[in-house]
Design a protein around this motif. Sequence first.
Motif, PDB file in Angstrom:
ATOM      1  N   GLU A  62     -30.168 -69.608   9.423  1.00 16.98           N
ATOM      2  CA  GLU A  62     -30.025 -70.658   8.413  1.00 16.98           C
ATOM      3  C   GLU A  62     -28.574 -70.834   8.004  1.00 16.98           C
ATOM      4  N   LEU A  63     -27.850 -69.695   7.897  1.00 17.82           N
ATOM      5  CA  LEU A  63     -26.433 -69.769   7.544  1.00 17.82           C
ATOM      6  C   LEU A  63     -25.662 -70.538   8.609  1.00 17.82           C
ATOM      7  N   GLY A  64     -25.975 -70.226   9.890  1.00 11.69           N
ATOM      8  CA  GLY A  64     -25.314 -70.963  10.967  1.00 11.69           C
ATOM      9  C   GLY A  64     -25.671 -72.441  10.928  1.00 11.69           C
ATOM     10  N   SER A  65     -26.965 -72.706  10.657  1.00  9.80           N
ATOM     11  CA  SER A  65     -27.395 -74.107  10.589  1.00  9.80           C
ATOM     12  C   SER A  65     -26.702 -74.833   9.452  1.00  9.80           C
ATOM     13  N   ARG A  66     -26.565 -74.123   8.300  1.00  7.29           N
ATOM     14  CA  ARG A  66     -25.898 -74.766   7.163  1.00  7.29           C
ATOM     15  C   ARG A  66     -24.424 -75.014   7.461  1.00  7.29           C
ATOM     16  N   ARG A  67     -23.795 -74.061   8.181  1.00  3.72           N
ATOM     17  CA  ARG A  67     -22.396 -74.296   8.555  1.00  3.72           C
ATOM     18  C   ARG A  67     -22.292 -75.552   9.417  1.00  3.72           C
ATOM     19  N   ARG A  68     -23.203 -75.609  10.430  1.00  3.33           N
ATOM     20  CA  ARG A  68     -23.175 -76.783  11.303  1.00  3.33           C
ATOM     21  C   ARG A  68     -23.500 -78.048  10.513  1.00  3.33           C
ATOM     22  N   SER A  69     -24.475 -77.925   9.538  1.00 10.56           N
ATOM     23  CA  SER A  69     -24.843 -79.085   8.733  1.00 10.56           C
ATOM     24  C   SER A  69     -23.674 -79.553   7.877  1.00 10.56           C
ATOM     25  N   ARG A  70     -22.932 -78.573   7.295  1.00 15.46           N
ATOM     26  CA  ARG A  70     -21.774 -78.959   6.488  1.00 15.46           C
ATOM     27  C   ARG A  70     -20.736 -79.670   7.340  1.00 15.46           C
ATOM     28  N   GLU A  71     -20.554 -79.158   8.557  1.00 18.51           N
ATOM     29  CA  GLU A  71     -19.604 -79.823   9.443  1.00 18.51           C
ATOM     30  C   GLU A  71     -20.082 -81.240   9.770  1.00 18.51           C
ATOM     31  N   SER A  72     -21.417 -81.331  10.061  1.00 12.88           N
ATOM     32  CA  SER A  72     -21.964 -82.659  10.368  1.00 12.88           C
ATOM     33  C   SER A  72     -21.876 -83.578   9.158  1.00 12.88           C
ATOM     34  N   GLN A  73     -22.160 -83.011   7.957  1.00  8.33           N
ATOM     35  CA  GLN A  73     -22.079 -83.818   6.741  1.00  8.33           C
ATOM     36  C   GLN A  73     -20.655 -84.284   6.478  1.00  8.33           C
ATOM     37  N   SER A  74     -19.702 -83.427   6.802  1.00  5.24           N
ATOM     38  CA  SER A  74     -18.302 -83.834   6.629  1.00  5.24           C
ATOM     39  C   SER A  74     -17.986 -85.014   7.528  1.00  5.24           C
ATOM     40  N   ARG A  75     -18.481 -84.922   8.798  1.00  9.90           N
ATOM     41  CA  ARG A  75     -18.250 -86.046   9.709  1.00  9.90           C
ATOM     42  C   ARG A  75     -18.977 -87.295   9.212  1.00  9.90           C
ATOM     43  N   GLU A  76     -20.230 -87.090   8.740  1.00 13.46           N
ATOM     44  CA  GLU A  76     -20.989 -88.237   8.230  1.00 13.46           C
ATOM     45  C   GLU A  76     -20.328 -88.827   6.992  1.00 13.46           C
ATOM     46  N   ALA A  77     -19.772 -87.937   6.121  1.00 12.34           N
ATOM     47  CA  ALA A  77     -19.101 -88.436   4.922  1.00 12.34           C
ATOM     48  C   ALA A  77     -17.899 -89.289   5.297  1.00 12.34           C
ATOM     49  N   GLU A  78     -17.171 -88.846   6.321  1.00  7.72           N
ATOM     50  CA  GLU A  78     -16.026 -89.633   6.772  1.00  7.72           C
ATOM     51  C   GLU A  78     -16.492 -90.975   7.331  1.00  7.72           C
ATOM     52  N   THR A  79     -17.585 -90.895   8.112  1.00  8.14           N
ATOM     53  CA  THR A  79     -18.139 -92.145   8.662  1.00  8.14           C
ATOM     54  C   THR A  79     -18.602 -93.064   7.543  1.00  8.14           C
ATOM     55  N   LEU A  80     -19.262 -92.463   6.520  1.00  9.25           N
ATOM     56  CA  LEU A  80     -19.741 -93.264   5.392  1.00  9.25           C
ATOM     57  C   LEU A  80     -18.589 -93.876   4.609  1.00  9.25           C
ATOM     58  N   ARG A  81     -17.487 -93.118   4.476  1.00  6.57           N
ATOM     59  CA  ARG A  81     -16.337 -93.685   3.767  1.00  6.57           C
ATOM     60  C   ARG A  81     -15.781 -94.888   4.519  1.00  6.57           C
ATOM     61  N   ARG A  82     -15.688 -94.727   5.848  1.00  6.09           N
ATOM     62  CA  ARG A  82     -15.198 -95.866   6.630  1.00  6.09           C
ATOM     63  C   ARG A  82     -16.175 -97.047   6.533  1.00  6.09           C
ATOM     64  N   GLU A  83     -17.493 -96.729   6.608  1.00  7.62           N
ATOM     65  CA  GLU A  83     -18.498 -97.793   6.511  1.00  7.62           C
ATOM     66  C   GLU A  83     -18.461 -98.452   5.135  1.00  7.62           C
ATOM     67  N   ASN A  84     -18.215 -97.623   4.087  1.00 12.33           N
ATOM     68  CA  ASN A  84     -18.128 -98.164   2.732  1.00 12.33           C
ATOM     69  C   ASN A  84     -16.942 -99.113   2.601  1.00 12.33           C
ATOM     70  N   ASP A  85     -15.813 -98.709   3.200  1.00 18.34           N
ATOM     71  CA  ASP A  85     -14.644 -99.594   3.167  1.00 18.34           C
ATOM     72  C   ASP A  85     -14.951-100.912   3.875  1.00 18.34           C
ATOM     73  N   ARG A  86     -15.635-100.787   5.032  1.00 15.65           N
ATOM     74  CA  ARG A  86     -15.976-102.010   5.771  1.00 15.65           C
ATOM     75  C   ARG A  86     -16.923-102.892   4.958  1.00 15.65           C
ATOM     76  N   LEU A  87     -17.930-102.238   4.327  1.00 17.16           N
ATOM     77  CA  LEU A  87     -18.895-102.996   3.539  1.00 17.16           C
ATOM     78  C   LEU A  87     -18.254-103.624   2.307  1.00 17.16           C
ATOM     79  N   SER A  88     -17.279-102.916   1.714  1.00 20.46           N
ATOM     80  CA  SER A  88     -16.583-103.496   0.558  1.00 20.46           C
ATOM     81  C   SER A  88     -15.880-104.782   0.956  1.00 20.46           C
ATOM     82  N   GLY A  89     -15.222-104.738   2.124  1.00 20.32           N
ATOM     83  CA  GLY A  89     -14.585-105.960   2.608  1.00 20.32           C
ATOM     84  C   GLY A  89     -15.598-107.054   2.886  1.00 20.32           C
ATOM     85  N   GLU A  90     -16.744-106.644   3.476  1.00 24.37           N
ATOM     86  CA  GLU A  90     -17.787-107.629   3.766  1.00 24.37           C
ATOM     87  C   GLU A  90     -18.362-108.215   2.482  1.00 24.37           C
TER      88      GLU A  90
END
Length: 298
Positions: free
Chosen positions: A87-115
């Motif tokens: 579970e600890l390994g999974s959470r580490r991987r999940s945090r890494e994935s969430q960090s990537r998703e958060a970055e993607t969401l920030r970029r998507e949010n910027d795009r949506l704000s412009g839209e």
Amino acid sequence: MPDGAPGSEEREGLAAGEETLVDELAEFRSRLGARENTIRELHASLAEARLAADDERAARRAGEERLEVLKREHAALRERSDALERELGSRRRSRESQSREAETLRRENDRLSGEVSRREHLIRMAEEEVEELKSRYEALVVRKESALEDALRRIAGLERDLEEREVRILELEADLEERRLELERERTERMKLAEPENRLRAGIELFNESRHREAVTTLSRTLGQPNVHVELGRGEEPPVFIGFTWRGVSWRTFAANPGLAVEEPRIYVVSSGEDLSGVDEKPPNAHVGPGGRVLLGL
């Protein structure tokens, strides 16, 4: 001393032997009691040993069961530890994935704000266009409502005119039906009057319903019952001649024409007089009945 009786020595020997036996029996009983005590002690020791053995076996089984429980708990703890590591390994991987998703969401949010900004601009333009169209539509509605009111007034006038025409048509249809029925009655009546006997009866009935019947009744009160002769005239619409003769003195002849196309007067006096000389008196073929009505036949 008699023969066969024991002597004193023998009695003493017997007494001594009896005492010996008693002593031996007492000793035997003593040893037997000691043996019984020993046996009871052995039984008690055996019972204690058995109880101790049972306690030892129970303790051993309890220890074995406790050891088994500890082994299972150890295995469960090992599995839990492995699961926590996974579970600890999974959470580490999940945090890494969430960090990537958060970055993607920030970029998507910027795009949506412009839209969103672009859409808001389009919405403002659309609202302005809607307001303009609304103004045009309201003006068009006013014109259409005015035209509709004019059309409704024309329709109301046309409906009234149509209703009047329908009433007139119904009246004409009723009049036409009445005329048709009248023509049918006339045709039927003409067919009936085409028969001489029917025409005679129709002429007599026409006379009976006229005022001339009262005049004949008045004369009959003075001169008595007249002789009556009825005959059919000539022509397409021949009249019915009804002649009355009173006592060979007075006479009067009426013409009654039941034809439908004959104009008034339909009943009139053809001839009358007080002297029958030179008059061809015809034999009676009718008579005056109750109420002064002329009836065909004698």
